[in-house]
Design a protein around this motif. Structure first.
Motif, short mmCIF file in Angstrom:
data_model
loop_
_atom_site.label_atom_id
_atom_site.label_comp_id
_atom_site.label_asym_id
_atom_site.label_seq_id
_atom_site.Cartn_x
_atom_site.Cartn_y
_atom_site.Cartn_z
N ALA A 236 20.48 -55.50 -21.08
CA ALA A 236 21.88 -55.83 -21.38
C ALA A 236 22.38 -57.00 -20.53
N PRO B 136 22.38 -60.41 -25.44
CA PRO B 136 23.76 -60.11 -25.84
C PRO B 136 23.91 -58.93 -26.80
N GLN B 137 22.96 -58.71 -27.67
CA GLN B 137 23.08 -57.64 -28.65
C GLN B 137 22.72 -56.27 -28.09
N ARG C 279 23.91 -53.76 -26.00
CA ARG C 279 25.24 -53.50 -25.42
C ARG C 279 25.20 -52.55 -24.24
N ASP C 280 24.39 -51.51 -24.33
CA ASP C 280 24.29 -50.51 -23.26
C ASP C 280 22.85 -50.04 -23.16
N ARG D 182 22.10 -48.92 -26.92
CA ARG D 182 23.06 -49.15 -28.01
C ARG D 182 22.97 -50.63 -28.32
N ILE D 183 22.66 -50.92 -29.58
CA ILE D 183 22.44 -52.30 -30.01
C ILE D 183 23.42 -52.63 -31.12
N ARG D 184 23.98 -53.84 -31.04
CA ARG D 184 24.85 -54.32 -32.12
C ARG D 184 24.62 -55.83 -32.25
N SER D 185 24.24 -56.24 -33.43
CA SER D 185 24.04 -57.66 -33.69
C SER D 185 25.21 -58.17 -34.50
N ASP E 102 26.59 -50.09 -34.89
CA ASP E 102 25.73 -49.92 -33.72
C ASP E 102 24.48 -49.16 -34.12
#
Length: 149
Positions: A32, A36-37, A39-40, A52-55, A60
């Protein structure tokens, strides 16, 4: 064709030495900081963590990664994936004669997230693009991180 099954292969060329890149990629708890993607990240124990991934897309992905193989001499890091995706991922880092290293990322997963499964057919090209954009940002972030250390 199983519309919820994906195979990805990404290659990055980085100016840093292969052992440094391998050590950095082995520290999942730091992803993290440079990706950038991602998130945690929560380290669960010595060989696993939750992410936890978010593009680009507005959802998520929650994953648990469990170390399967760590071989610094071969430059290999492999992990099993469970959660919204299920399968495996592998980093292979090799030195280049010209300097720096080549990083190869292989991933084979089945989608388990219900929303993605419902949108499997029309969403497939968008999901693949989303992955490609995430990987591009990961390479850039890792390159910047390696310059700073």
């Amino acid at each position: 064709m199983d519309w919820n099954h994906y195979r990805f292969r990404t290659r990055w060329t980085l100016p840093a030495p292969a052992p440094v890149v391998h050590r950095t990629l082995a520290r999942i708890e730091d992803y993290a900081l440079w990706w950038p993607q991602v998130r945690d990240v929560t380290r669960l124990d010595d060989t696993s963590g939750s992410l936890r991934i978010r593009s680009l897309l507005p959802y998520d992905l929650f994953l648990t990664m469990r170390e399967g193989r760590r071989d610094p001499a071969a430059g290999v890091l492999e992990a099993g994936i469970s959660g919204d995706l299920e399968g495996w991922a592998r980093w292979t880092v090799t030195a280049r004669e010209a300097g720096g290293c080549l990083v190869r990322y292989d991933q084979e997963v089945d989608v388990r997230k219900p929303l993605m499964r419902r949108l499997a057919v029309p969403g497939r090209p968008v999901f693949r693009l989303n992955h490609a954009l995430m990987m591009r940002a990961g390479r850039r972030g890792l390159a910047r991180h390696l310059e700073a250390v």
